[in-house]
Scaffold this motif. Structure first.
Motif, mmCIF file in Angstrom:
data_model
loop_
_atom_site.group_PDB
_atom_site.id
_atom_site.type_symbol
_atom_site.label_atom_id
_atom_site.label_comp_id
_atom_site.label_asym_id
_atom_site.label_seq_id
_atom_site.Cartn_x
_atom_site.Cartn_y
_atom_site.Cartn_z
ATOM 1 N N THR A 789 0.846 -1.205 0.000
ATOM 2 C CA THR A 789 0.000 0.000 0.000
ATOM 3 C C THR A 789 0.881 1.254 0.000
ATOM 4 O O THR A 789 0.385 2.366 -0.080
ATOM 5 C CB THR A 789 -0.885 0.029 1.261
ATOM 6 O OG1 THR A 789 -0.043 -0.166 2.399
ATOM 7 C CG2 THR A 789 -1.932 -1.047 1.209
ATOM 8 N N ASP A 790 2.201 1.062 0.143
ATOM 9 C CA ASP A 790 3.128 2.197 0.080
ATOM 10 C C ASP A 790 3.698 2.315 -1.326
ATOM 11 O O ASP A 790 3.858 1.322 -2.031
ATOM 12 C CB ASP A 790 4.297 1.991 1.059
ATOM 13 C CG ASP A 790 3.856 2.144 2.496
ATOM 14 O OD1 ASP A 790 2.822 2.807 2.718
ATOM 15 O OD2 ASP A 790 4.520 1.567 3.379
ATOM 16 N N PHE A 791 4.035 3.547 -1.664
ATOM 17 C CA PHE A 791 4.613 3.777 -2.977
ATOM 18 C C PHE A 791 6.124 3.629 -2.915
ATOM 19 O O PHE A 791 6.751 3.988 -1.922
ATOM 20 C CB PHE A 791 4.234 5.191 -3.437
ATOM 21 C CG PHE A 791 4.882 5.589 -4.718
ATOM 22 C CD1 PHE A 791 4.447 5.053 -5.921
ATOM 23 C CD2 PHE A 791 5.939 6.494 -4.724
ATOM 24 C CE1 PHE A 791 5.055 5.411 -7.110
ATOM 25 C CE2 PHE A 791 6.543 6.851 -5.926
ATOM 26 C CZ PHE A 791 6.106 6.315 -7.113
ATOM 27 N N CYS A 796 7.799 1.613 -10.595
ATOM 28 C CA CYS A 796 6.931 2.265 -11.576
ATOM 29 C C CYS A 796 7.146 1.709 -12.974
ATOM 30 O O CYS A 796 8.273 1.378 -13.353
ATOM 31 C CB CYS A 796 7.211 3.767 -11.597
ATOM 32 S SG CYS A 796 6.565 4.551 -10.142
ATOM 33 N N LEU A 817 -6.967 0.745 -0.965
ATOM 34 C CA LEU A 817 -5.818 1.645 -1.091
ATOM 35 C C LEU A 817 -4.780 1.043 -2.033
ATOM 36 O O LEU A 817 -4.233 1.711 -2.895
ATOM 37 C CB LEU A 817 -5.212 1.892 0.293
ATOM 38 C CG LEU A 817 -3.966 2.777 0.343
ATOM 39 C CD1 LEU A 817 -4.292 4.167 -0.187
ATOM 40 C CD2 LEU A 817 -3.439 2.878 1.785
ATOM 41 N N ASP A 820 -5.699 1.558 -5.610
ATOM 42 C CA ASP A 820 -5.435 2.926 -6.062
ATOM 43 C C ASP A 820 -3.948 3.169 -6.279
ATOM 44 O O ASP A 820 -3.536 3.762 -7.269
ATOM 45 C CB ASP A 820 -5.976 3.939 -5.033
ATOM 46 C CG ASP A 820 -7.497 4.024 -5.093
ATOM 47 O OD1 ASP A 820 -8.059 3.784 -6.188
ATOM 48 O OD2 ASP A 820 -8.120 4.312 -4.045
ATOM 49 N N VAL A 821 -3.147 2.710 -5.328
ATOM 50 C CA VAL A 821 -1.696 2.943 -5.428
ATOM 51 C C VAL A 821 -1.132 2.265 -6.677
ATOM 52 O O VAL A 821 -0.391 2.872 -7.446
ATOM 53 C CB VAL A 821 -0.975 2.441 -4.152
ATOM 54 C CG1 VAL A 821 0.538 2.417 -4.352
ATOM 55 C CG2 VAL A 821 -1.332 3.308 -2.971
ATOM 56 N N TYR A 825 -0.154 4.952 -9.402
ATOM 57 C CA TYR A 825 1.269 5.305 -9.298
ATOM 58 C C TYR A 825 2.200 4.308 -9.999
ATOM 59 O O TYR A 825 3.106 4.676 -10.701
ATOM 60 C CB TYR A 825 1.680 5.428 -7.830
ATOM 61 C CG TYR A 825 0.959 6.520 -7.089
ATOM 62 C CD1 TYR A 825 0.657 7.736 -7.723
ATOM 63 C CD2 TYR A 825 0.576 6.353 -5.757
ATOM 64 C CE1 TYR A 825 -0.013 8.744 -7.047
ATOM 65 C CE2 TYR A 825 -0.088 7.364 -5.078
ATOM 66 C CZ TYR A 825 -0.381 8.550 -5.722
ATOM 67 O OH TYR A 825 -1.038 9.545 -5.051
ATOM 68 N N ALA A 933 3.210 11.811 -6.340
ATOM 69 C CA ALA A 933 3.992 10.829 -5.612
ATOM 70 C C ALA A 933 5.401 11.325 -5.420
ATOM 71 O O ALA A 933 5.975 11.930 -6.310
ATOM 72 C CB ALA A 933 4.022 9.522 -6.391
#
Ligand code: SAH
Ligand code: MG
Length: 952
Positions: A789-791, A796, A817, A820-821, A825, A933
């Protein structure tokens, strides 16, 4: 009944059926067996060669811990059971809160009771009342003492007399010896029948028993007395002095209380006071100590100096008082001896140093549990109740009952509230309210009725959920602890076990470190939904501090219960395990959280330099669930490093001495090692078997190839088709997907795995490392420790992302979440997400293979997990999953397609594992990638491999 009040009367008053009372007291330990009794046989039809199959009658055998009761014969099974329960209540003197008689009534009843106890028929009563044993033994005493019965015997061995005295003087509850003056007063109203003497502390019947009564009361065949030596423990009043073994020689025909009196340097039995029974229900283990006049100060006079008088005379024996939860003064002897309801013969059993320490640790919840597992140096009270089949040893509820009994608290009061479950609404988020860990019975029934197409939600809607609240009161009804968690459960029993577990976990933490600062006590209480009264709590447990040996906190493995409770279970003490050595080939069969392990082990006390070694505990077959702290942290850590077939050896520092001595059979040798050398414990273990968590077992039994394999193969197929060169596996676990990918030719050049479990990542690294050295076309592989859930900017723009069976391990908002991430991102071209289809569970559960040696009755309980795996935070229906995926795709400009493995899309209830494949519709604009981000690196590289590095 003698005092005009049969147990049945008492029971009626409380509105509680006798069986309920027995259940409250003993739970599942009460075992009713109903036998058929042939009518014809019972009536004894003499000439009847062929027993007639007349209407049956029944007799009930009720087995309770340490006492078995046989009912009379009844026409209905129910009545036989009821009668057995009533008899048990009577025999065990179970206190039932009723409208008690007034003190005046009680005084009269006391006189009546005393009359009965000294009647002719009482002496030969059958089953034998314990006091009748003393009456008979007293008749064999010599000289002036012949026929004299110590008043303390009357005070402790008749529960009826005792409860009547409580009505007259409630202080009897805290000082049972106040019964003595009450009996003397009652005896003075019976001057025809009995006599007492204050100086003597004895009571006797004035007229001799008729010879025929004596004859019939004595066992005919009790031949010549044999040499009988009974081991007992002397507990000196001063804590400076060690406890020691004493031998009671009861071979002569004399009275055993006289023998004990001698050991205590007292003139005769009348000078000995007897404590309540200690330990198991209906045990005969008691403390014996000197009677002092101050005990007999008239309660009614409320002598102000009673306590002080006593204190000036002799001081409190802290160890003995703590063991019995009763004030005991001066030196004491702990012995297991006495007349019982079971036989006219004197019962006796050795009490060894080991038994003393076992009694001591059974004052602690963790100790109660360790003893129930017969694994004092290995087992720990688990921190989670996952499924009933994975639980070993006493259940949380039973441990709580035992704990309350050991500390002479009132029985815990359970109240469960049931509420109809709210209907599951359309939004996927709503099913969070169903934090239920249970399979609904209705569901299973419907499924077995063949109606597999039933929408699982329907049955959920009609079901009920339970919450359980527990209160613990002192004997004087002060509230001590209360626990009322919000969690609700589909089964009442699960709610009861879970709330019990919370209270015990908290109590256990207290007893593990008695010097815990009160902020810590409070904060953990908060986390566990426990409320307690500081004052009342300390009042009840004040002695524990001076008795239990203090633990060296730094060797304590799991730092217990940081807020965020159970998640800290993953952090294991690297320290504390010394000289670890694992032997044998790696079979690859490894434990994972939720697995049930079977090990064999031995624990030794070893001295420095290993010149001496004493075996303390061994077990050829010890099972436990891993990941819930069911064993000492050192052991839990070591087994996660092992595979089936391997052996390991390691050392740890010593646990508190009371545990070592509770385990050691040879106490003398153990004590001498402990006192003379610096010692440590050495564990030698072998991992015999790993039973996978229920989910895996179900998936393997029902699907071929196993569902997990099908999932991986599905993903591999999509990856091949896509021609992707870069891949990230979100929640890669032990790397099953990454591993399989290396078995096939693909276009992949770079593979990445992310997970929050370091243990799993470690295993993944091992596997990848061994495979990547072969030429696979892959030139870079990285494993990251991080939450998906962390970027992290390093992930990428990959070609493909996979996330197999991960989202259901997160809370639903976290799963959203994550969606979405990833899509906003990380923006992979393709994202594959799989998760269980909740509607399919009915089929899985119906055909779940019973685990070995499982009781068929337990079958439904084994499925007490509503979800496939107790770590699942939710499981979605097809509709919920579609809803989530469709919205997510639309929001981030992806298309989505649904598929699955196991079962088929066209027949109900769909696939076993549902899969969504997201595809990016238009490539992200360059700067889009990093909008909002940061470019930070939030993951930590755990392991990295690159072909250039390895070939150079
Ligand atoms: N994908 C693997 C493992 C599935 S088990 C397989 O199919 O075999 C679920 C995994 O999700 C566990 O390894 C768990 O550690 C991981 N997990 C749970 N929450 C996570 C999070 N927030 N971030 C990363 N991994 C997570
Ligand atoms: Mg899962």
């Amino acid at each position: 009944m003698e005092n005009g009040k049969s147990p049945a009367d008492v029971v009626k008053k409380t509105n509680l059926a006798p069986k309920s009372i027995i259940f409250q007291k003993f739970g599942s330990k009460a075992c009713y067996k109903v036998e058929e009794v042939q009518e014809s046989y019972e009536k004894g039809c003499p000439g009847l060669a062929i027993p007639q199959k007349g209407p049956c009658s029944y007799r009930c055998i009720l087995q309770l811990p340490e006492i078995t009761i046989e009912s009379g014969i009844f026409k209905r099974k129910k009545d036989a059971e009821k009668s057995a329960a009533e008899m048990a209540i009577e025999k065990l003197g179970i206190q039932i809160s009723t409208d008690s008689p007034t003190p005046q009534e009680a005084s009269d009843l006391l006189v009546e009771r005393l009359t009965y106890l000294f009647s002719n028929e009482f002496l030969s009563s059958d089953p034998p009342h314990p006091i009748s044993g003393h009456l008979r033994a007293a008749l064999e005493r010599e000289g002036d003492l012949c026929g004299l019965v110590p008043l303390s015997v009357m005070a402790v061995y008749d529960s009826k007399l005792n409860s009547l005295c409580k009505c007259i003087n409630p202080k009897v509850e805290s000082n049972p010896f106040l019964v003595i003056p009450l009996i003397m007063r009652a005896a003075s109203r019976l001057s025809e029948l009995v006599a007492t003497s204050e100086g003597q502390l004895s009571i006797w019947r004035k007229n001799l028993y008729p010879p025929e009564v004596i004859e019939s009361s004595v066992d005919q065949q009790s031949g010549a007395p044999q040499s009988t030596l009974v081991e007992a423990i002397h507990i000196p009043c001063s804590q400076e002095k060690a406890i020691e073994l004493v031998i009671l020689d009861i071979s002569s025909t004399g009275y055993y209380l006289d023998v004990i009196a001698k050991k205590l340097d007292l003139a005769d039995a009348a000078k000995v006071l007897i404590s309540r029974a200690i330990g198991k229900a209906s045990s005969e283990t008691r403390l014996y100590f000197a009677a002092h006049q101050s005990y007999l100060i008239e309660p009614s006079s409320d002598h102000p100096n009673a306590k002080e008088a006593l204190h000036s005379e002799v001081s409190l024996n802290a160890r003995a008082s703590y063991l019995s939860s009763q004030d005991i003064y001066g030196d004491a002897i702990l012995a297991s001896i006495g007349f019982t309801w079971r036989s006219k013969d004197l019962f006796y059993e050795d009490v060894s140093v080991q038994s003393y320490y076992r009694m001591l640790i059974s004052k602690i919840p963790g100790g109660i549990y360790k003893l129930s597992r017969e694994a004092v140096l290995t087992a720990e009270f688990p921190l989670a109740f996952t499924t009933r089949t994975n639980w070993r040893g006493s259940l949380p509820r039973d441990v709580l009952f035992t704990f309350c009994r050991q500390h002479r608290l009132s029985e815990p009061v359970f109240s469960t509230i049931s509420t109809p479950l709210k209907a599951v609404s359309e939004s996927p988020g709503s099913s969070k309210k169903l934090k239920v860990t249970d399979s609904s019975e209705e569901e299973t029934e419907r499924a077995s009725g063949g109606a597999i197409s039933t929408d699982a939600r329907e049955s959920v809607e009609s079901a009920v959920s339970y919450q359980c609240e527990i209160k613990i009161f002192s004997k004087s009804q002060d509230l001590i602890i209360e626990c009322s968690p919000k969690d609700s459960f589909k089964k009442q029993n699960d709610s009861i076990q879970n709330t019990s577990l919370k209270i015990i976990s908290w109590l256990n933490m207290y007893f593990k470190d008695l010097n815990l600062p009160s902020e810590k006590l409070n904060s953990t209480a908060n986390v566990l939904d426990v409320q307690f009264s500081h004052e009342n709590f300390l009042k009840e447990f004040v002695l524990s501090r001076s008795i239990h040996t203090v633990h060296h906190a730094e060797t304590e493995g799991v730092k217990f219960l940081e807020p965020n409770t159970m998640s800290m279970l993953n952090t294991m003490p690297e320290q504390g395990v010394q000289s670890l050595n694992i032997e044998g080939p790696d079979s690859g069969v490894c434990p994972s959280n939720g697995s049930l392990l079977c090990i064999s082990y031995s624990v030794f006390l070893v001295t420095e330099g290993e010149h001496m070694k004493e075996n303390l505990e061994s077990n050829p077959k010890f099972e436990f669930e891993i990941g819930v702290g069911a064993v000492i942290p050192h052991l839990e850590l070591v087994v996660t490093l092992m595979s089936v077939g391997q052996s390991a050896c390691f050392k740890t520092e010593l646990p508190p001495e009371e545990f070592i001595l509770a385990a050691a059979v040879n106490s003398a040798r153990t004590l001498s090692l402990l006192s003379s050398k610096s010692c440590c414990l050495e564990y030698s273990i072998r991992l015999l078997q790993v039973t996978e968590p229920l989910e895996d077992r179900m998936e393997q039994a029902l699907f071929s190839p196993p569902l997990s394999k099908q999932r991986v193969e599905y993903a591999v197929q999509r990856i091949k088709e896509s021609g992707a060169t870069t891949l990230v596996d979100f929640g890669c676990g032990s790397g099953s997907l990454l591993d399989s990918l290396l078995n096939y030719p693909t276009a992949l050049e770079k593979i990445v795995g992310v997970d929050i479990s370091q243990k799993s990542l470690g295993r993944a690294a091992k596997i990848l490392h061994s495979k990547l050295s072969n030429n696979t076309g892959i030139n870079s592989a990285i494993l990251y420790d991080g939450s998906i859930t962390d970027f992290d900017s390093r992930l990428c723009g990959f070609d493909i992302g996979t996330c197999l069976e991960v989202i259901e391990h997160m809370e639903e908002d976290q799963a959203c979440l994550f969606g979405d991430v990833v899509l906003s991102y990380f923006c992979p071209k393709v994202l594959i997400v799989s998760t269980p289809n909740y509607e399919y569970n009915v089929i899985l559960q119906k055909s779940s293979p019973p685990s070995q040696e499982e009781d068929p009755d337990e079958k439904t309980q084994s499925q007490s997990c509503k979800f496939r795996n107790h770590d699942h935070k939710f499981e979605w229906t097809r509709e919920q999953f579609n809803h989530w995926a469709t919205e997510l795709a639309a929001k981030h400009n992806y298309s989505v397609e649904f598929s699955g493995v196991g079962g088929s899309a066209d027949s109900e209830p769909g696939f076993a594992s549902q899969i969504a494949v997201f595809r990016r519709i238009c490539p992200p604009q360059g700067d889009d990638l990093f909008k909002n981000a940061d470019t930070g690196h939030h993951y930590q590289v755990i392991w990295e491999w690159s072909s250039s590095a390895s070939s150079s």
